[in-house]
Design a protein around this motif. Structure first.
Motif, short mmCIF file in Angstrom:
data_model
loop_
_atom_site.label_atom_id
_atom_site.label_comp_id
_atom_site.label_asym_id
_atom_site.label_seq_id
_atom_site.Cartn_x
_atom_site.Cartn_y
_atom_site.Cartn_z
N LEU B 170 0.83 -1.19 0.00
CA LEU B 170 0.00 0.00 0.00
C LEU B 170 0.87 1.25 0.00
CD1 LEU B 170 -2.58 -0.82 2.84
CD2 LEU B 170 -2.82 -1.25 0.38
N LEU B 171 0.39 2.27 -0.70
CA LEU B 171 0.99 3.59 -0.56
C LEU B 171 -0.09 4.46 0.05
CD1 LEU B 171 3.23 5.50 -3.03
CD2 LEU B 171 1.34 6.66 -1.88
N VAL B 172 0.17 4.92 1.27
CA VAL B 172 -0.88 5.60 2.02
C VAL B 172 -0.56 7.09 2.13
CG1 VAL B 172 -2.27 5.59 4.12
CG2 VAL B 172 -1.17 3.49 3.36
N THR B 173 -1.59 7.91 1.92
CA THR B 173 -1.47 9.35 2.14
C THR B 173 -2.54 9.77 3.14
OG1 THR B 173 -2.92 9.67 0.25
CG2 THR B 173 -0.57 9.88 -0.16
N GLY B 174 -2.32 10.90 3.80
CA GLY B 174 -3.32 11.41 4.75
C GLY B 174 -3.04 10.94 6.16
N PRO B 175 -3.60 11.64 7.15
CA PRO B 175 -3.30 11.36 8.56
C PRO B 175 -4.01 10.12 9.10
CG PRO B 175 -4.93 13.12 8.38
CD PRO B 175 -4.50 12.80 6.98
N VAL B 176 -4.77 9.44 8.29
CA VAL B 176 -5.70 8.36 8.63
C VAL B 176 -6.81 8.92 9.52
CG1 VAL B 176 -6.06 6.01 9.46
CG2 VAL B 176 -3.84 6.65 8.48
N THR B 177 -7.84 9.34 8.85
CA THR B 177 -9.00 9.86 9.57
C THR B 177 -9.70 8.70 10.26
OG1 THR B 177 -10.25 9.59 7.53
CG2 THR B 177 -9.44 11.79 8.00
N GLN B 178 -10.41 9.05 11.32
CA GLN B 178 -11.20 8.04 12.02
C GLN B 178 -12.12 7.33 11.03
OE1 GLN B 178 -12.93 9.61 15.61
NE2 GLN B 178 -14.78 8.42 15.28
N ASN B 179 -12.68 8.10 10.10
CA ASN B 179 -13.62 7.51 9.15
C ASN B 179 -12.95 6.66 8.06
OD1 ASN B 179 -15.75 8.57 10.51
ND2 ASN B 179 -16.21 10.21 9.05
N MET B 180 -11.63 6.67 7.99
CA MET B 180 -10.93 5.83 7.02
C MET B 180 -10.14 4.70 7.68
SD MET B 180 -11.40 6.05 3.85
CE MET B 180 -9.98 5.27 3.07
N GLU B 181 -10.12 4.69 9.00
CA GLU B 181 -9.29 3.70 9.69
C GLU B 181 -9.68 2.26 9.32
OE1 GLU B 181 -9.18 4.13 13.93
OE2 GLU B 181 -8.01 2.29 14.17
N LEU B 182 -10.97 1.98 9.37
CA LEU B 182 -11.44 0.62 9.08
C LEU B 182 -11.13 0.26 7.63
CD1 LEU B 182 -12.98 -1.88 10.09
CD2 LEU B 182 -15.08 -0.79 9.29
N ALA B 183 -11.38 1.19 6.72
CA ALA B 183 -11.13 0.92 5.30
C ALA B 183 -9.65 0.65 5.06
CB ALA B 183 -11.61 2.10 4.45
N LEU B 184 -8.78 1.39 5.77
CA LEU B 184 -7.35 1.16 5.62
C LEU B 184 -6.96 -0.23 6.13
CD1 LEU B 184 -4.45 2.08 4.97
CD2 LEU B 184 -4.36 3.12 7.23
N ARG B 185 -7.48 -0.57 7.31
CA ARG B 185 -7.17 -1.90 7.87
C ARG B 185 -7.64 -3.01 6.94
NH1 ARG B 185 -5.60 -1.81 13.25
NH2 ARG B 185 -6.17 0.07 14.39
N LYS B 186 -8.86 -2.86 6.42
CA LYS B 186 -9.40 -3.90 5.54
C LYS B 186 -8.58 -4.00 4.26
CE LYS B 186 -14.32 -4.14 6.74
NZ LYS B 186 -15.67 -3.86 6.26
N THR B 187 -8.17 -2.86 3.72
CA THR B 187 -7.38 -2.89 2.49
C THR B 187 -6.04 -3.56 2.76
OG1 THR B 187 -8.42 -0.78 1.91
CG2 THR B 187 -6.58 -1.47 0.55
N TYR B 188 -5.45 -3.23 3.91
CA TYR B 188 -4.17 -3.85 4.28
C TYR B 188 -4.32 -5.36 4.39
CZ TYR B 188 0.03 -5.01 6.97
OH TYR B 188 1.20 -5.58 7.40
#
Lengths: 506, 264
Positions: B170-188
């Motif tokens: 993954l190449l991640v940008t942004g501070p990881v908003t609360q509303n994106m945390e789950l989506a990031l974990r799932k993508t990972y």
């Protein structure tokens, strides 16, 4: 700028009637928001505490006359929604409900837009439990039933390198009957963090509200602060700010046309424009070292001057990029397959655009003469005019064509300005901000109207700071543009609007 | 068709010579900052006071600058009365671990290449899934630009793909908003192992301008393990490319230094 003492809250009925009738008569809602202000004459009170009465503010524009009206009222736990009589209020009232936990009664589409807790503890417009986490995108979407009807769900993470958002399509076969857009994934709490400022983080917040609109946002903020401080920005800085704003428009419009070409598989223009977009970004970097203009615009002026060598270099590069971009885009118009695809896709009628209060390229492409640079000019735009670029068909072609006209006009504008660059300093001290005042600042960013409303407290700090990104008005336009379209045309329609997620989510 | 060919000739060959040749960077580029502590007056902390993200700290151990928090804004340089702090045009900023980004008494350690086994897996073909998790579209835009003919990322075997299942990382940008945390974990979780994570920009490394906001998670590091950090707000595309190539062992320490400076 107005003294808040001259803006007493009116009765709610009067407030509602005034907005509804003004909008029916052709006015436009730039902003409608709630704020809890500290009691007047109580300096030193914690600006971030949110107790007290909720006050609604509305900013109304008469575009043709170039005038703005501001009005306000006080509301309790609920009030009769404006949206049924004024569709422009739709998204604003959802925001008010979510931020302050009040209920606009009779709102036909009352759902969260950013998925966060209310600013006032214990209040929630949907009476959700404080124990249960709020999940983004978890909401009752409108659905359609019937034989062979199906639903397509896209996002938050998309296939390309773009920001997150959720799109829910109701389809029958390939045809989209309804698209519902659910955002909030980019919510980072900027508006609330601005309260109590300006402080050392204010400028970075502004420059990253929508990072592709750094100049537009920094300018809207600086002009608000300069009005509050009674500061007169030197002419040279005003001109260089406008040059930077037009360079930002050039980079983004060029990138957008390239991306539109890419979405219909016309690769020559897609590839050429992808590169030329970078050339425009590099011109901004020539001025200030950063491709997006970070660090350039500051209250009182700008931080980087354009010496003679740089002025010549900028002219030279602009001439070359102008030739290249013409070459690349004219090629696109000559491909009949591109034209027929662009022509028959994603139409928003003038009536719909007026009703929704669309702004920017999307409005002008539906035949609405609406451009802050012409109607509410500030800085150098008061003296140097850019014609409003209009086209009437409201489809993808129209939005691409308006961008192309704007590219040509922005290039001509920059050339003119570079020839008559005023001498003198590029920055002046700003001084303290006026206390208990309200100021509205409008800037025509490349997406459209950026509206900032700053309210100061007795100490001249921000008691409230409202940011309205052009996308806030326009996401609904995209949803309607998709009706009766093939779902496979979503990327093309989406790109023709190219709206901001982070600018919306704040 | 003829017009398309003529246009092709007009537009010329545009792919840059980097990394074989040094990159052409703006002369005003704010690259790696340099501090001459000898010039600092005693007890002066003006730079730390104006820093929007508290990237600069001054205490008895001296002055430290955290590149992971730094927005590369001009405020500290403007504020310093002695000219002790300045931005160089050094574009090489990528690091392999968080502490390497803290400039102070020690030498800056550029990102190291992956071990031999990982290089064998990813060195010739690296597929990345990009996740924007609260990014402002600055980092996203300057990652995206690597796909243009100018940078032509494909020639290094690196490609952005449309599904985590097709990705090596993954190449991640942004501070990881609360509303994106789950989506990031799932993508990972959806990326097959072994996998890499690359954090691009001040937000993804530390939270950037949003450090401390309850609506976000102060960067990617607290959510998933990170293999490469590329500072900047946003980093210049060359900085990002340099970082990716270093990770894959395609640059040696001396390669790709910024020798060619011209305005812009």
């Amino acid at each position: 700028m107005i003294d808040l003492a001259n803006l007493p809250p009116v009765a709610f009925e009067e407030f509602r009637n005034m907005i509804v009738s003004a909008v029916k008569a052709g006015a436009r809602l730039n902003a409608l928001f709630g704020a809890v202000l500290p009691k007047a004459g109580a300096p030193g009170s914690d600006a971030k505490q949110v107790t007290g009465d909720l006050r609604l503010f509305a900013v109304l524009a008469q575009d043709s006359a170039g005038t703005l009206n501001v009005t306000s009222t006080l509301v309790g736990d609920a009030y009769p929604a404006l949206t049924p009589d004024c569709p422009q209020a739709h998204w604003f009232e959802r925001e008010i409900a979510e931020q302050w936990g009040v209920k606009p009664e009779g709102h036909p589409w009352l759902k969260p837009i950013r998925f966060h807790r209310s600013y006032r503890e214990g209040r929630d417009a949907w009476t959700r439990s404080a124990e249960i986490a709020i999940q983004p995108g978890v909401v009752n979407f409108f659905t359609m039933t019937g034989d062979e009807v199906h639903e397509v769900s896209v996002g938050p993470v998309h296939a390309g390198i773009i920001e997150p958002g959720h799109f829910r399509f109701q389809c029958h076969g390939e045809k989209v009957y309804h698209l519902e857009i659910s955002l909030g994934y980019q919510h980072r709490g900027v508006e609330r963090a601005l309260v109590g400022g300006p402080d050392k983080r204010t400028i970075p917040y502004m420059e990253t509200l929508a990072g592709d609109t750094t100049i537009g946002y920094a300018l809207a903020y600086c002009e608000a602060v300069e009005a509050l401080a009674g500061c007169r920005v030197p002419a040279r800085a005003q001109t260089l700010r406008a040059i930077a704003l037009e360079l930002e428009r050039l980079a983004n419009h060029t990138g957008d046309i390239g991306a539109l070409a890419g979405d219909v598989g016309y690769l020559p223009t897609a590839n050429f424009c992808g590169r030329i977009r970078g050339d425009f970004l590099n011109m901004t970097a020539l001025i200030c070292g950063n491709r997006f203009g970070r660090g350039l615009v500051r209250p009182g002026g700008i931080l980087f001057d354009l010496d003679e060598t740089r002025r010549m270099e900028l002219s030279k590069r602009l001439r070359q990029a102008g030739e290249d971009v013409s070459n690349a885009i004219e090629l696109l118009w000559e491909a009949p397959s591109v034209r027929s695809w662009f022509d028959n896709t994603g139409t928003v009628s003038r009536e719909t655009a007026l009703e929704l209060g669309l702004v920017g390229v999307a409005a002008r492409a539906s035949g609405i003469e609406r451009d802050v640079r012409a109607q509410f000019p500030s800085g150098i735009y008061r003296f140097a005019h850019i014609p409003v670029s209009l086209y009437h068909t409201g489809n993808v072609f129209s939005r691409a064509h308006v961008r192309w006209m704007e590219i040509q006009r922005s290039i001509a504008f920059i050339f003119d300005q570079l020839k008559v660059l005023p001498e003198g300093p590029v920055r002046t001290p700003t001084g303290p901000l006026a206390a208990n005042c309200a100021v509205v600042s409008l800037t025509e960013g490349w997406r459209g109207e950026i509206c900032h409303v700053a309210l100061t407290d007795a100490a001249g700090r921000f008691a409230h700071y409202k940011v309205v990104d052009p996308s806030f008005h326009n996401w609904m336009g995209l949803a309607l543009a998709l009706r009766d379209q093939q779902i496979s045309d979503f990327p093309l329609c989406n790109k023709s609007f190219n709206l901001s997620y982070c600018g919306h989510d704040l | 068709m003829l017009k398309a060919l003529l246009a092709r000739a007009h537009q010329k060959h545009r792919t840059i010579g980097f990394p074989q040749q040094p990159p052409v960077l703006p002369d005003r580029l704010r690259g790696r900052p340099e501090i001459d502590v000898a010039l600092c007056p005693k007890d002066c902390h003006v730079c730390a006071d104006v820093c929007p993200t508290d990237a600069i700290s001054v205490d008895e151990k001296g002055l430290r600058l955290d590149l992971g928090r730094c927005l590369f804004c001009p405020e500290c340089v403007q504020a310093c009365p002695e000219g002790a702090i300045r931005f160089t045009t050094e574009h090489r900023l990528a690091a392999s671990f968080r502490d390497a980004l803290i400039l102070g008494d020690k030498e800056f350690q550029l990102a190291k290449a992956l071990d031999e086994k990982s290089r064998k897996l990813f060195g010739r073909s690296l597929k990345l899934r990009q996740v924007s998790a609260g990014g402002c579209n600055g980092c996203e835009a300057d990652v995206n630009v690597l796909n243009t003919v100018v940078f032509d990322l494909g020639r290094f075997g690196i490609q952005f793909v449309a599904s985590p299942r097709h990705a090596d990382g993954l190449l991640v940008t942004g501070p990881v908003t609360q509303n994106m945390e789950l989506a990031l974990r799932k993508t990972y979780d959806a990326v097959p192992s072994p996998k890499l994570v690359i954090a691009v920009g001040a937000c993804a490394i530390s939270g950037g301008p949003y450090i401390g906001h309850s609506e976000q998670r102060n960067g990617v590091g607290g959510i998933v393990p990170v293999d490469l950090l590329i500072p900047g707000c946003p980093p210049h595309p060359i900085t990002i490319l340099d970082g990716l190539l270093r990770l894959l062992g395609k640059m040696d320490a001396s390669e790709g230094s910024a020798a060619g400076k011209s305005p812009g």
